[in-house]
Design an enzyme around this catalytic site. Structure first.
Site, short mmCIF file in Angstrom:
data_model
loop_
_atom_site.label_atom_id
_atom_site.label_comp_id
_atom_site.label_asym_id
_atom_site.label_seq_id
_atom_site.Cartn_x
_atom_site.Cartn_y
_atom_site.Cartn_z
N GLU A 12 0.78 -1.23 0.00
CA GLU A 12 0.00 0.00 0.00
C GLU A 12 0.82 1.29 0.00
O GLU A 12 0.40 2.29 -0.57
CB GLU A 12 -0.93 0.01 1.23
CG GLU A 12 -1.98 -1.09 1.21
CD GLU A 12 -2.98 -0.92 0.09
OE1 GLU A 12 -3.36 0.23 -0.21
OE2 GLU A 12 -3.38 -1.93 -0.52
N SER A 53 -57.27 -16.25 3.88
CA SER A 53 -57.95 -17.44 4.41
C SER A 53 -57.22 -18.07 5.59
O SER A 53 -57.81 -18.89 6.31
CB SER A 53 -58.12 -18.48 3.30
OG SER A 53 -58.96 -17.98 2.29
#
Length: 791
Positions: free
Chosen positions: A115, A487
């Protein structure tokens, strides 16, 4: 002849009309160089002026970075299943903080090589790199780099991830400010504990555990290099998901470590040759995001902000294996439905480079914005035709889809497809592997669902899945979705009817009904059965098994909506959400799936009202038990329903799963102790199945967040029931059959159980027989009806 003039004679200084007046080439070059230098200087001054103005504007708006000087990572909240599997983790900061002194040098060297190799030399900003990145940004908004470790710390703590020039300016200014406050070791410590590294791991200590199953202090050079490759793109360089690309990145970092003098040539060669061994979890990841979030909310309500700092370990009643089955069963049910829907088009389109060698990197970059959704894999199309589609995965592998696998996206492969629907090279699509090597092209579903299971004896939750994907939609449909139950609500009306003298043998007319505005209070209403057919007089038990709307409405009309409205509160329902109208017979009120599971539990346990129970115990960071609350079986003090009522209702619900709309349940599970009811609302907006065994009650709901038709042929029995059966098959494996035991006060008569006081014709014998009935059934229809009762 006149004497010639000396060379220094003034005559030689006179202009020669034949000599050119243009400057010599060297002079022209000098002049051009002067102009160029002036232009460059002017450009630099302009750039400096622009940057200066930007800095002047941005600097006063910088966030306060002083908190970094007193960085105290808080111990997170961890949520576990009953069998000790972690389901979720919550905290403001890190979960495993490792001081810089305890981070092995090999890990620090790998990170610096990957990095920011000049980290200890620069002042927080690599100016050459920033200038290069700025020029790249002018050419391509996607290209951005040169972020030093300090700049990444600034971004991770204070800024968004958007790639803009403005954010880069803020990043630079914050980096400079951070460098003035912290030492290099402090900055590196923050970075190595904070950075996200995929697989839910933040920080290198967590990543070492996740990927290699070891402490950070024990990683090798090769493993450190592999971990150091993750910050650049955790998904693209995930060594488990994308080993080929991750290995290439690792080799690059190992070479960088050698170039920077961090390792010897011998160490480099050994690291390059080392075979990687990744952690193999003993079981697949348990997706408990919704239930973990529910637990987090409960704990936060008790402990407030201390929830995220005390290191609380919360143990739930959830069983991890049952949770996993619930998650996959619901997703499978939703995806089966989605495969029948119209294709809505690719998620995006990307420009593929003409150079084939650059396609892999472009695909990887594009798919960073479209991560895999568990088994729904993202891919970019390389070739497309109505008979074959070739795609590339983020791993760089290619997959060819043909035949049946193209059916769900047929419209996208048509020559007439619109530009936003067409599948063409560069399209971002989704793949689903249905069998071992059976790839299908599909899409992330818009339809949602929920499943919850309880122990009806104690209320302990055994599984909870609140939707298709927590990452895309955090709305918990189990606890937050108020929907019409359709239902599946009818059993509670039938339960009320038993108290009014109805029995399973009561004959009720399944004939047309019409109500004018004076009755409904709003507008005329002519209800229909789901199939549009009327079958005339039938026993009450058949009316429930076949889910006949006319039968339910006549029952409610007889007992009175006001009585039924009060009766349903015994099951934990809110009367206000179920207005006392005849539409209540068809489940027109509002419930949540958790309410339905709780209500059906009252049938399952013989009439006791239970409260859902989720948290077993809580232990703080010091190992102290701060809450010990195991679920306790309900006793007679919790009785809300007469045991006789619960028993008779259970015999009716057993008929539903034996020969009614849910007959598939007993057929598939191959056991009789299964009870439940399907539910499909008006216009098929919601699909339900609610059911139970004496040891577990479970409810499944499927529908759209913004209600719309699921489809004319979509029902609770077709959509929700298969999900319920898949989960129940696991939950009841090796569980002995437990038949119902009749309580005192019931007798068997006329083919069914009933209250003894209503036997021998003492109860309601019939209802609505004076109403017009349909024509008598044909012999074929009569035989079909008789077959139902023979099952």
């Amino acid at each position: 002849m006149p004497a010639s003039e000396p060379e220094n004679s003034p005559a030689n200084d006179r202009p020669n009309p034949q000599r050119s007046t243009q400057p010599s080439w060297p002079g022209r070059l000098v002049r051009i160089a002067g102009w160029s230098l002036g232009a460059v200087v002017a450009g630099l001054l302009t750039l400096l002026l622009i940057v200066g103005v930007a800095l002047a504007v941005a600097y006063p708006n910088l966030p306060n970075v002083g908190s970094l000087t007193d960085y105290r990572p808080k111990l997170p909240l961890r949520v576990y299943s009953a069998d000790g599997v972690m389901l979720g983790e919550y905290g403001e900061e890190r979960r495993n903080f490792v001081p810089i002194q305890r981070i092995p040098q090999v890990m620090k060297d790998a990170v610096l090589a990957a990095e920011d190799s000049r980290f200890y030399q620069h002042g927080g900003v690599d100016y050459k790199g920033v200038a290069r990145a700025a020029l790249e940004n002018l050419r391509d908004a996607r290209s951005q780099g040169a972020s030093t470790i300090t700049m990444q710390v600034a971004r991770n703590f204070y800024l968004s991830t958007e790639k803009t020039f403005t954010r880069k300016i803020y990043e630079i200014l914050l980096a400079l400010r951070i460098e003035s406050l912290l030492s290099k070791d402090q900055i590196l410590e923050l970075y190595m504990n904070q950075i996200y590294l995929g697989q839910r791991a933040s920080g290198f200590a967590a990543a070492a555990e996740v990927y290699f199953g070891k402490d950070l202090k024990d990683v090798s050079i090769a493993e450190a290099a592999m971990l150091a490759g993750l910050p650049k793109a955790p998904s693209a360089y995930n060594p488990v998901a994308n080993p080929k690309r991750a290995r290439a990145r690792q080799r690059y970092i190992i070479d960088r470590m050698f170039d920077n003098g961090f390792v010897t040539e011998e160490q480099r060669d050994a690291a390059l040759a080392e075979e990687m061994h990744y952690r193999t979890p003993s079981e697949s990841t348990v997706h408990g995001e919704f239930v973990a979030e529910t637990a987090r909310q409960l704990v936060y309500a008790q402990y407030g902000d201390q929830t995220y700092s005390r290191g609380l370990n919360v143990y739930l009643t959830i069983n991890s294996a049952e949770q996993t089955v619930a998650y996959h069963a619901l997703r499978r049910g939703l995806m089966d439905y989605e495969l029948r829907q119209v294709y809505r088009g690719p998620e995006a389109y990307v420009d593929l480079p003409a150079d084939p060698t650059l396609i892999d990197a472009r695909v990887a970059d594009a798919l960073n914005d479209h991560p895999d959704n568990d088994d729904l894999i993202s891919a970019v199309v390389l070739e497309a035709s109505p008979r074959k589609v070739v795609v590339m995965l983020q791993s760089g592998d290619t997959v060819t889809v043909t035949g049946e696998g193209l059916k769900p996206v047929t419209s996208g492969l048509s020559a007439k497809a619109g530009p936003n629907i067409q599948i063409r090279p560069g399209a971002v699509v989704r793949l689903l592997k249905r069998n071992k090597n059976d790839w299908w092209l599909t899409q992330i579903p818009e339809v949602e669902g929920a499943m919850v299971a309880l122990d009806p004896r104690t209320g302990a939750m055994r599984a909870l899945v609140g939707g298709f994907d927590f990452g895309n939609n955090k709305f918990n449909h189990v606890t937050q979705a108020w929907r019409q139950p359709g239902s599946s609500f009818k059993p509670f009306i039938y339960s009320a009817a038993l108290e009014k003298g109805f029995t399973p043998a009561t004959v009720i007319n399944d004939a047309p009904l019409f109500f004018d505005a004076n009755v409904t209070g709003s507008q005329p209403w002519e209800p229909k059965n789901y199939d549009g057919k009327f079958e005339g007089p039938m026993p009450l038990m058949t009316g429930l098994a076949k889910s006949k709307n006319m039968v339910s409405i006549r029952i409610l009309q007889s007992i009175g909506p006001a009585f039924a409205q009060q009766w349903i509160t015994r099951f934990g329902f809110d009367a206000a959400k179920h207005p006392a109208y005849l539409t209540m017979a068809l489940g027109a009120g509002s419930v949540t799936p958790l309410q339905m599971a709780t209500a059906y539990s009252t049938f399952a346990n013989g009439g006791l009202q239970i409260t859902p129970h989720l948290i077993n115990r809580i232990i703080d960071g010091k190992g102290k038990v701060v809450l010990d609350s195991p679920p306790v079986p309900a006793d007679e003090s919790a009785r809300t329903l007469d045991a006789r009522n619960a028993f008779v209702m259970n015999t009716l619900l057993q008929g539903v799963t034996r020969y009614g709309t849910a007959a598939r349940a007993q057929q598939m599970l191959k056991r009789p102790d299964i009870y439940g009811k399907t539910g499909t609302t008006n216009d098929s907006l919601d699909a339900w199945f609610a059911g139970f065994n004496p040891r577990v009650a479970a409810v499944v709901w499927i529908g759209y967040d913004t209600p719309r038709k699921l489809g004319d042929r979509e029902t609770g029995g077709g959509l929700a029931l298969p999900v319920w059966i898949e989960w129940m098959a696991h939950a009841l494996k090796n569980v002995p059959v437990q038949e119902l035991t009749p309580p005192a006060g019931v007798v068997q008569s006329g083919g069914g159980w009933m209250f003894e006081e209503y036997a021998n014709g003492a109860g309601v014998q019939s209802l609505g027989l004076q109403d017009q009935a349909p024509a008598a059934p044909s012999s074929e229809e009569r035989n079909s009806i008789l077959d139902l009762f023979r099952r």
